[in-house]
Motif scaffolding. Sequence first.
Motif, mmCIF file in Angstrom:
data_model
loop_
_atom_site.group_PDB
_atom_site.id
_atom_site.type_symbol
_atom_site.label_atom_id
_atom_site.label_comp_id
_atom_site.label_asym_id
_atom_site.label_seq_id
_atom_site.Cartn_x
_atom_site.Cartn_y
_atom_site.Cartn_z
ATOM 1 N N ASP A 1 8.379 13.935 -4.895
ATOM 2 C CA ASP A 1 8.873 12.681 -5.482
ATOM 3 C C ASP A 1 8.619 11.514 -4.530
ATOM 4 O O ASP A 1 8.244 10.426 -4.946
ATOM 5 C CB ASP A 1 10.380 12.771 -5.775
ATOM 6 N N LEU A 2 8.844 11.759 -3.247
ATOM 7 C CA LEU A 2 8.654 10.677 -2.280
ATOM 8 C C LEU A 2 7.193 10.218 -2.267
ATOM 9 O O LEU A 2 6.897 9.025 -2.291
ATOM 10 C CB LEU A 2 9.061 11.121 -0.869
ATOM 11 N N ILE A 3 6.289 11.191 -2.251
ATOM 12 C CA ILE A 3 4.858 10.844 -2.223
ATOM 13 C C ILE A 3 4.504 10.063 -3.489
ATOM 14 O O ILE A 3 3.834 9.023 -3.429
ATOM 15 C CB ILE A 3 3.998 12.119 -2.092
ATOM 16 N N ALA A 4 4.984 10.536 -4.641
ATOM 17 C CA ALA A 4 4.649 9.872 -5.913
ATOM 18 C C ALA A 4 5.204 8.452 -5.958
ATOM 19 O O ALA A 4 4.507 7.502 -6.333
ATOM 20 C CB ALA A 4 5.213 10.690 -7.076
ATOM 21 N N VAL A 5 6.445 8.288 -5.562
ATOM 22 C CA VAL A 5 7.106 6.984 -5.677
ATOM 23 C C VAL A 5 6.467 5.952 -4.731
ATOM 24 O O VAL A 5 6.171 4.821 -5.122
ATOM 25 C CB VAL A 5 8.620 7.155 -5.389
ATOM 26 N N TYR A 6 6.212 6.353 -3.491
ATOM 27 C CA TYR A 6 5.630 5.386 -2.545
ATOM 28 C C TYR A 6 4.167 5.092 -2.863
ATOM 29 O O TYR A 6 3.686 3.974 -2.650
ATOM 30 C CB TYR A 6 5.775 5.876 -1.101
ATOM 31 N N THR A 7 3.448 6.073 -3.377
ATOM 32 C CA THR A 7 2.055 5.814 -3.756
ATOM 33 C C THR A 7 2.028 4.754 -4.842
ATOM 34 O O THR A 7 1.215 3.838 -4.838
ATOM 35 C CB THR A 7 1.390 7.130 -4.240
ATOM 36 N N GLU A 8 2.974 4.859 -5.774
ATOM 37 C CA GLU A 8 3.040 3.898 -6.872
ATOM 38 C C GLU A 8 3.497 2.519 -6.378
ATOM 39 O O GLU A 8 2.975 1.494 -6.786
ATOM 40 C CB GLU A 8 4.003 4.443 -7.945
ATOM 41 N N LEU A 9 4.480 2.512 -5.485
ATOM 42 C CA LEU A 9 4.946 1.229 -4.930
ATOM 43 C C LEU A 9 3.806 0.513 -4.222
ATOM 44 O O LEU A 9 3.625 -0.694 -4.366
ATOM 45 C CB LEU A 9 6.062 1.481 -3.909
ATOM 46 N N ALA A 10 3.028 1.278 -3.458
ATOM 47 C CA ALA A 10 1.907 0.672 -2.719
ATOM 48 C C ALA A 10 0.842 0.173 -3.694
ATOM 49 O O ALA A 10 0.204 -0.846 -3.457
ATOM 50 C CB ALA A 10 1.309 1.688 -1.751
ATOM 51 N N ARG A 11 0.657 0.888 -4.802
ATOM 52 C CA ARG A 11 -0.350 0.477 -5.788
ATOM 53 C C ARG A 11 0.056 -0.840 -6.461
ATOM 54 O O ARG A 11 -0.781 -1.665 -6.763
ATOM 55 C CB ARG A 11 -0.510 1.586 -6.840
#
Length: 406
Positions: free
Chosen positions: A216-226
């Motif tokens: 979840d952490l990887i998914a959420v931060y990847t999206e925030l950065a995008r």
Amino acid sequence: MSQYLSEPLPRHRTVAVDVGGVTVGGDAPVVVQSMTNTDTADVDSTVAQVAALHRAGSEIVRITVDRDESAAAVPKIRERLERLGLSVPLVGDFHYIGHKLLADHPACAEALAKYRINPGNVGFREKRDRQFTDIVEMAIRHDKPVRIGVNWGSLDQELLTRLMDENHAKGAPLTAREVTREAIVQSALLSANLAEDVGLPRSRIILSAKVSQVQDLIAVYTELARRSDHALHLGLTEAGMGSKGIVASSAAMGILLQQGIGDTIRVSLTPEPGGDRTREVLVAQELLQTMGFRQFLPVVAACPGCGRTTSTVFQELARAIEDDLRERMPVWREKYPGVEELKVAVMGCIVNGPGESKHADIGISLPGTGESPAAPVFIEGRKAATLRGPDIAAEFRDMLAEYIER
Ligand code: SF4
């Protein structure tokens, strides 16, 4: 083009934020931070723990500000730290009544270097936006940055419910977990937009979105950065105790950092009863150092030992050297710039000992089974001495200190 694809991706571009003299984001190195677990109203304990965390390498320290007594203690803590010569920026962690505490305690608002706001518990409905806005206005008045810190455990329930309903109305194309991830990302971005609308510039906003599961952490931060260029604070919340917390935090943050995502990190470890709070700082430093992003301490290369190892001397020596270096680094770093680039080798036998020692700036190869009881020391690739007898470890530690000082 290189056939090797192991290099980190270029750093995700974010807007730099000044937190009490420490830059987070932009081109700045990834910053290590931590948080106290003392009652902030207890000035002595909080000063002692902030000092310990900072001396261990925490470049920013967050403290809980949960009631009038703790808000009143903040300027005293700041003052005591200054008297100790510690200018570490303090971040106030606010929940529920941050707007009120900051308004009632202007000295606290001034002494802090940043305010952390949790948009999930700043209030409900129309009160939420008003109280959130109050904190942002306070930050503008005192010229402070804020961290908009969304947390899985205290997520904005109105936003989550709305997104769940919308997903349901569309025939539920997303799983509940995916909708929750989207709610976390939206909560951070909508709050950041609101703060900017109120007048807080992007160079005063840091975002975080903490969850407790690695994927979840990887998914959420990847999206925030995008979706944004806000500076990002990484951290896995409720990571757990001991090796589980260390592995989970390292796995999640390591993958994000390798993708160029993350401007500051906190490794949240549940301390063992009576355990040392500074451990989370050491783990964060080691994560950044082993990945090659920053260099905090000289590298001590020690072999794992095997059946050829005659005693535990070399493991004890490796540990003692690491402890020495960590303790003396604050002074050495100032006196001998670049000392953190040093490489020390402590090896258990002749098989890899001399070779590894020659590759280090200074290394020792202790005698293994069946070898003559002598320990050659290499400095910058050349044999500099051969140590014998019961004081090998102490003599090598002296040689290391002399080498650094020279
Ligand atoms: Fe074993 Fe020697 Fe290798 Fe150390 S250097 S792991 S003692 S063979």
